[in-house]
Write a protein that holds these residues in place. Sequence first.
Motif, PDB file in Angstrom:
ATOM      1  N   UNK A  25       0.825  -1.206   0.000  1.00  0.00           N
ATOM      2  CA  UNK A  25       0.000   0.000   0.000  1.00  0.00           C
ATOM      3  C   UNK A  25       0.861   1.259   0.000  1.00  0.00           C
ATOM      4  N   UNK A  26       2.004   1.198   0.665  1.00  0.00           N
ATOM      5  CA  UNK A  26       2.924   2.338   0.657  1.00  0.00           C
ATOM      6  C   UNK A  26       3.423   2.620  -0.760  1.00  0.00           C
ATOM      7  N   UNK A  27       3.789   1.563  -1.482  1.00  0.00           N
ATOM      8  CA  UNK A  27       4.217   1.722  -2.878  1.00  0.00           C
ATOM      9  C   UNK A  27       3.074   2.273  -3.724  1.00  0.00           C
ATOM     10  N   UNK A  28       1.870   1.733  -3.537  1.00  0.00           N
ATOM     11  CA  UNK A  28       0.697   2.238  -4.262  1.00  0.00           C
ATOM     12  C   UNK A  28       0.505   3.734  -4.012  1.00  0.00           C
ATOM     13  N   UNK A  33       0.581   9.208  -5.648  1.00  0.00           N
ATOM     14  CA  UNK A  33       0.702  10.563  -5.119  1.00  0.00           C
ATOM     15  C   UNK A  33      -0.424  10.894  -4.159  1.00  0.00           C
ATOM     16  N   UNK A  34      -1.025   9.856  -3.589  1.00  0.00           N
ATOM     17  CA  UNK A  34      -2.170  10.058  -2.709  1.00  0.00           C
ATOM     18  C   UNK A  34      -2.286   8.872  -1.755  1.00  0.00           C
ATOM     19  N   UNK A  41      -4.917   4.031 -12.440  1.00  0.00           N
ATOM     20  CA  UNK A  41      -3.796   3.503 -13.221  1.00  0.00           C
ATOM     21  C   UNK A  41      -2.947   2.533 -12.415  1.00  0.00           C
ATOM     22  N   UNK A  42      -2.749   2.829 -11.142  1.00  0.00           N
ATOM     23  CA  UNK A  42      -1.975   1.936 -10.275  1.00  0.00           C
ATOM     24  C   UNK A  42      -2.748   0.640 -10.034  1.00  0.00           C
ATOM     25  N   UNK A  67      -2.923  -8.499  -2.299  1.00  0.00           N
ATOM     26  CA  UNK A  67      -2.134  -7.633  -1.421  1.00  0.00           C
ATOM     27  C   UNK A  67      -2.367  -6.151  -1.724  1.00  0.00           C
ATOM     28  N   UNK A  68      -3.240  -5.876  -2.672  1.00  0.00           N
ATOM     29  CA  UNK A  68      -3.478  -4.508  -3.143  1.00  0.00           C
ATOM     30  C   UNK A  68      -4.799  -3.993  -2.579  1.00  0.00           C
TER      31      UNK A  68
END
Length: 204
Positions: A25-28, A33-34, A41-42, A67-68
């Motif tokens: 989630x941190x990478x997402x 940017x939010x 897109x992510x 995991x997303x």
Amino acid sequence: MALERYFYRYGKATFSLFLINLAVYTVESILSGNPIRISPNVLLLFGQWNYAVLHYGWWWQLFTAMFVHVSILHIAFNMYFLIVMGSQLEHVIGPKRLTMVYLVSGLFGNILTLLFLPPNTVSAGASGALFGIAGTLIVMMGVIGGNMQAALINAFFLFIINSILPGVNAYAHMGGLLVGIAIGYYYGKRIRRRMALAYGYGYY
């Protein structure tokens, strides 16, 4: 040392899965940017976009999607239930089996999503895996306690209550829960058989 305490308290597998979900989630959030809500897109890239799985061969999304998460509230609720239910189940069946339940349940839920929802569907979340954990825990306790009917009723109501809201992927929930019921029945039978042998009473 602080992390070791949490691994001991919640279980190695449960807390590891918790940390993996948080890291993803941190990478997402960074890519979006939010940190509050993840960009479409992510989600198309890391979640499960049925069209991409079927036409681009992105089969790995069947695994990454579990995991997303799509928002801060989404991951907060799911991680709360992972910690609560995962730690209980892990203390009974161990870390390797808990990990197996999470992965197999999540995968089966995502396969049902692929089979029964339209190609333009984009789904994400640990819910299928968590329903597998919940189903395993509920049915296993039902088998051990000799009350399978009540266990199945509880599992059914858990599914209904958590799958009627709009935007919820009921197929992922159903797939995870069915896997959990099967695994819970298997391990419940094994545990009850061991108890019968240990305490010397009849097992049927």
